[in-house]
Design an enzyme around this catalytic site. Structure first.
Site, PDB file in Angstrom:
ATOM      1  N   HIS A 126      38.943  66.358 100.104  1.00  0.00           N
ATOM      2  CA  HIS A 126      39.467  66.575  99.205  1.00  0.00           C
ATOM      3  C   HIS A 126      39.438  64.594  98.613  1.00  0.00           C
ATOM      4  CE1 HIS A 126      44.326  64.877  98.599  1.00  0.00           C
ATOM      5  NE2 HIS A 126      44.476  66.541  99.072  1.00  0.00           N
ATOM      6  N   GLU A 166      42.800  68.234  91.220  1.00  0.00           N
ATOM      7  CA  GLU A 166      43.704  67.601  91.625  1.00  0.00           C
ATOM      8  C   GLU A 166      43.366  66.270  90.894  1.00  0.00           C
ATOM      9  OE1 GLU A 166      44.258  67.391  95.864  1.00  0.00           O
ATOM     10  OE2 GLU A 166      40.946  66.036  95.778  1.00  0.00           O
TER      11      GLU A 166
END
Length: 654
Positions: free
Chosen positions: A495, A567
């Site tokens: 992430h 993302e």
């Protein structure tokens, strides 16, 4: 073609901007024919019943890009109010603060009609600024104006560049029936063509010749074909420059085994007026000079009826004569009755818009056909096989080749008690979802207890991070073995927050990916660029490096088990979001990259999610994109909005 419709989206509390076709005749401030207004009622009523705030857009006439009182939609608002049985608010403007204020004051279940869209010069030019303004008024665009589907205007095509566009019920019906007769007709298939010009029907004849068994030709256009065969047509209307083309079409039909049926007699007169002398002549005997054919004759009527008798599919576009004058309306009327009779026998019968629809209305037969199109030019172009911009701009029903995923990353939120309470709500609300996978990733402290609630349920348990070793002196870390024992099925790795705050690099992340796979769990590998990298044009370079190194050492079968989440770092927690086009561009790039790294079959199996400020008001535009297989949701996964996201995803699945 399968398009998303108004049924596929949640309208409760939403602002819906709806393009309708209220181009109706108005005289002395009174609507003379409300057929088109009535045609839009089912879609409008449905939106109101669902609790939407409805904003209507339409044109009327050709006001040349500036206000013109005779083309005002004020009389339409009055008639629509009467038909709906409720007030329709009207704003005599198409842009500006007056429009914004009226929209802001609109309540659920209320309707607002804006002034004629063509009072603004940007409408017919598909001005992006005008489209953007209209899009800013709403959450979703509903296109129910088939009559303008062949035009790329701001109100039907431009808006769809900024907010998702779905079909209304009328548009859905038009697409359904015209697709059936254009692409998949039941045989025998008979096409009946009329009207004035061969040039208007060239595309239709050429395209439908590939599928039709017979083409019956009447109307003024028949005389161009008859002259091409050497017949005497007197003063009948002929397109002299299309005679050679007519010969070519007749030859082409012969080669393809398609029967072209031309009239054998005609009703002729010297003037196009009511009450003039008329007579019937056989085509082989020729039409005298000074006389013109204005309708098909009685023998032709019987011939056409016979050629129609066994049809299972019929398309009719164009009248057989000057039907507006009763003296020359019999051919059109009898053909209409013959086609209507076939409908009762179970045939699919479609009437093109324009003059054909007007003729059907004149004879009181509008409900005797499978479908009467509301678009003249639009139906013609559809039958020609052209892609209509007003249909192309409507979101496609997603063809699911990979099982979609909706994953919630709770990050460092929710205590154990809060997590248990919220996941119990999700289980209750989403217990029947089978079409796609739902994953929740609570904090480590809540994994065990949330896992117990989810055991045997349709919602999967995910973790937000992992270390790559099973055990050892790694203070504060969680191993794959520990997650496996709890029942974790998905693990987020790489992430952007861990890359940025904890300085995790691609090699470190790759070791995590392999460790997760080794324990039979599914890694969700996050990739994405910063704002600085995007502005420097480095998006693809950054993403390629992250994907290649994240997949390093994985064979095809292992690669297929990995889920990627694109993302864009600049959109995470910022409230900013990549446009659907920006997101799709990167997703398509990743899939192409995977096909180069492995092969197309492997690339086509790997699911790629989007993550970055996903919310209910932007999710639909993202999830309908071809290469977006779901969402990795942050803040919106902590609230009931996650349930709404699931409903949106459910709506797009074909």
């Amino acid at each position: 073609m399968e398009k998303m419709t108004i049924r596929d989206v949640d309208l409760k509390g939403k602002r819906v901007i709806m393009r309708v076709d209220f181009n109706v005749p108005v005289k002395d401030g009174v609507v003379q024919d409300d057929t088109r207004i009535r045609a839009a009622l089912p879609t409008i009523k449905y939106a109101l019943e669902q609790g939407a705030k409805v904003i209507l857009l339409s044109h009327l006439g050709r006001p040349k890009g500036e206000p013109s009182p005779e083309f005002s939609l004020a009389p339409v608002a009055k008639r629509l109010s009467e038909l709906l049985g409720k007030e329709v608010k009207f704003v005599p403007a198409v842009v500006g603060d007056e429009v914004k204020k009226a929209v802001e004051e609109l309540k659920e279940g209320e309707v607002l009609l804006l002034e004629n869209t063509r009072f603004h010069p940007g409408e017919t030019k598909n001005d992006p600024e005008l489209a953007k303004f209209w899009a800013s008024l709403a959450d979703i665009h509903v296109n129910d104006a088939f009559g303008t589907a062949h035009r790329a205007h701001a109100s039907n095509v431009g808006i769809a560049q900024f907010i998702p566009s779905v079909a209304g019920f009328l548009m859905e019906k038009e697409i359904k029936f015209l697709s059936k007769v254009t692409y998949n007709p039941e045989k025998p298939y008979v096409v009946v063509l009329g009207g004035a010009k061969v040039s208007d029907k060239i595309g239709v004849i050429t395209n439908l010749m590939e599928k039709a068994d017979r083409i019956l030709i009447g109307g003024a256009m028949m005389f161009t074909f008859l002259k091409a065969l050497g017949k005497e047509v007197g003063s009948s209307r002929v397109e002299e420059d299309k005679i050679d083309l007519a010969k070519e079409l007749l030859e082409k039909a012969k080669e393809k085994g398609v029967e072209i049926v031309l009239p054998v007699d005609a009703v002729i007169a010297q003037k196009i007026e009511p009450g003039v002398e008329k007579k019937v002549v056989r085509i082989d005997d020729g039409i005298p000079e000074g006389w013109m054919g204005l309708d098909i004759g009685p023998e032709t009527i019987e011939l056409f009826k016979q050629k129609l008798s066994d049809a299972k599919t019929v398309v009719w576009n164009g009248p057989m004569g000057v039907f507006e004058i009763d003296d020359f309306a019999e051919g059109t009327k009898q053909v209409a009755l013959a086609i209507a009779a076939l409908t009762e026998k179970g045939a699919i019968t479609v009437v093109g818009g324009g003059d054909s629809a007007a003729a059907v209305n004149k004879f009181g037969l509008e409900d005797k056909f499978s479908h009467v199109s509301t678009g003249g030019g639009a139906s013609l172009e559809f039958l020609e096989g052209k892609e209509l911009p007003g249909i192309a701009s409507i979101a496609d029903k997603k063809k699911i080749t990979r099982k979609l995923i909706l994953a919630g990353n709770w990050k460092m939120h929710k205590t154990i008690s809060e997590a248990k309470k919220f996941v119990s709500l999700l289980v209750n609300e989403l217990h029947d979802v089978k079409e796609f996978e739902i994953v929740v990733c609570p904090p480590f402290t809540a994994l065990s207890e949330v896992g117990e609630i989810l055991s045997g349920r349709n919602i999967k348990l995910g973790a937000q991070n992992v270390f790559y070793e099973d055990q050892g002196a790694f203070t504060g870390e969680i191993s794959p073995l520990m997650l496996q024992e709890i029942g974790v099925e998905y693990v987020i790795v790489g992430h952007s927050e861990r890359r940025r705050i904890f300085k995790e690099d691609d090699e470190f992340i790759n070791r995590k990916v392999k460790a997760v796979l080794e324990k039979g769990m599914t890694p969700i590998l996050c990739v994405g660029e910063t704002l600085e990298e995007r502005e420097k044009g480095l998006t693809f370079c950054v993403v390629e490096k992250q994907v290649r190194e994240g997949f390093y050492g994985l064979d095809k079968e292992e690669a297929k088990r990995v889920v990627i989440a694109y993302e864009p770092v600049w959109a995470i927690g910022t409230g900013r979001v990549a446009t659907p086009q920006q997101a799709q561009e990167v997703h398509a790039f990743i899939r192409k990259l995977l096909s180069e790294m492995y092969d197309e079959e492997t690339a086509g199996s790997i699911r790629i999610l989007y993550g970055g400020s996903i919310k209910p008001d932007n999710f639909l535009g993202l999830i309908v994109q071809k290469d977006i297989d779901g969402g990795l949701v942050g803040g919106a996964s902590l609230k009931e909005s996650f349930i709404e996201l699931a409903r949106i995803m459910r709506g797009v699945i074909s």
